[in-house]
Enzyme design. Sequence first.
Site, PDB file in Angstrom:
ATOM      1  N   ALA A   9       0.858  -1.183   0.000  1.00  0.00           N
ATOM      2  CA  ALA A   9       0.000   0.000   0.000  1.00  0.00           C
ATOM      3  C   ALA A   9       0.887   1.224   0.000  1.00  0.00           C
ATOM      4  O   ALA A   9       2.121   1.130  -0.021  1.00  0.00           O
ATOM      5  CB  ALA A   9      -0.901   0.016   1.227  1.00  0.00           C
ATOM      6  N   MET A  11       1.570   5.067   2.112  1.00  0.00           N
ATOM      7  CA  MET A  11       1.725   5.392   3.536  1.00  0.00           C
ATOM      8  C   MET A  11       0.369   5.520   4.228  1.00  0.00           C
ATOM      9  O   MET A  11      -0.615   5.914   3.606  1.00  0.00           O
ATOM     10  CB  MET A  11       2.451   6.734   3.701  1.00  0.00           C
ATOM     11  CG  MET A  11       3.880   6.737   3.242  1.00  0.00           C
ATOM     12  SD  MET A  11       4.987   5.798   4.290  1.00  0.00           S
ATOM     13  CE  MET A  11       5.198   6.958   5.636  1.00  0.00           C
ATOM     14  N   THR A  16       0.521  -1.728   9.157  1.00  0.00           N
ATOM     15  CA  THR A  16       1.114  -2.213  10.400  1.00  0.00           C
ATOM     16  C   THR A  16       0.035  -2.689  11.370  1.00  0.00           C
ATOM     17  O   THR A  16       0.210  -3.690  12.069  1.00  0.00           O
ATOM     18  CB  THR A  16       1.981  -1.106  11.039  1.00  0.00           C
ATOM     19  OG1 THR A  16       3.017  -0.780  10.108  1.00  0.00           O
ATOM     20  CG2 THR A  16       2.595  -1.565  12.333  1.00  0.00           C
ATOM     21  N   GLU A  89       7.786  -3.146   6.993  1.00  0.00           N
ATOM     22  CA  GLU A  89       8.735  -2.332   6.208  1.00  0.00           C
ATOM     23  C   GLU A  89       9.493  -3.200   5.197  1.00  0.00           C
ATOM     24  O   GLU A  89      10.689  -3.059   4.983  1.00  0.00           O
ATOM     25  CB  GLU A  89       9.715  -1.601   7.135  1.00  0.00           C
ATOM     26  CG  GLU A  89       9.008  -0.641   8.083  1.00  0.00           C
ATOM     27  CD  GLU A  89       9.947   0.085   9.041  1.00  0.00           C
ATOM     28  OE1 GLU A  89       9.501   1.111   9.583  1.00  0.00           O
ATOM     29  OE2 GLU A  89      11.084  -0.364   9.247  1.00  0.00           O
TER      30      GLU A  89
END
Length: 204
Positions: A9, A11, A16, A89
């Site tokens: 995706a 930001m 997360t 990440e």
Amino acid sequence: MAKLYFHYATMNAGKTTMLLQASYNYRERGMATMLFIAGHYRKDDSAGTISSRIGLEAEAELFRDGDDLFARIDDHQRHGSVHCVFVDEAQFLEDEQVWQLARVADRLNIPVMCYGLRTDFQGKLFSGSRALLAIADELREVRTICRCGRKATMVVRLGPDGKVAKQGAQVAIGKDVYVSLCRRHWEEEMGRVGAEDLVGFTGG
Ligand SMILES: [Zn+2]
């Protein structure tokens, strides 16, 4: 067979949070998970924490360039079970590390869930994302929306002056702010993308 997944995706799409929720679901059922997060931009050398914007967090191991993730997961597996591996990440993974994770799925039969950004603020693929898009078994887009309501697939970086950055390192350390936009609004902010722009950038 276990699979290698890539959830990608832009930001602030909630990747997360999804990762932490999925890991929690495993643990709630008595299964063990192993979490990784990039150590590239951290000062603390030992352990990491994955934390989401809405307040969830969990401990994670750091990965850096040159680390053998297959060896680390295999070792962990020998000292206790691992039912699923999560990587946050994941855009910072090296090609070789993406292959190591594929081997974890193929040879250790442990599913690997990677979460990361598809492109940087200049609309270019991160290296880890390029490798994951190439070889992951399952690609899943995590959606968020632009200010106009369209799906946001791109990101701009605002510098300390509040202006959109058009050049610079792929990752800025500091107080930069990232805003997710649809492709049309991204191009309006960044200026029209031409062929020269796509091959001419060498910074970072
Ligand atoms: Zn838009």
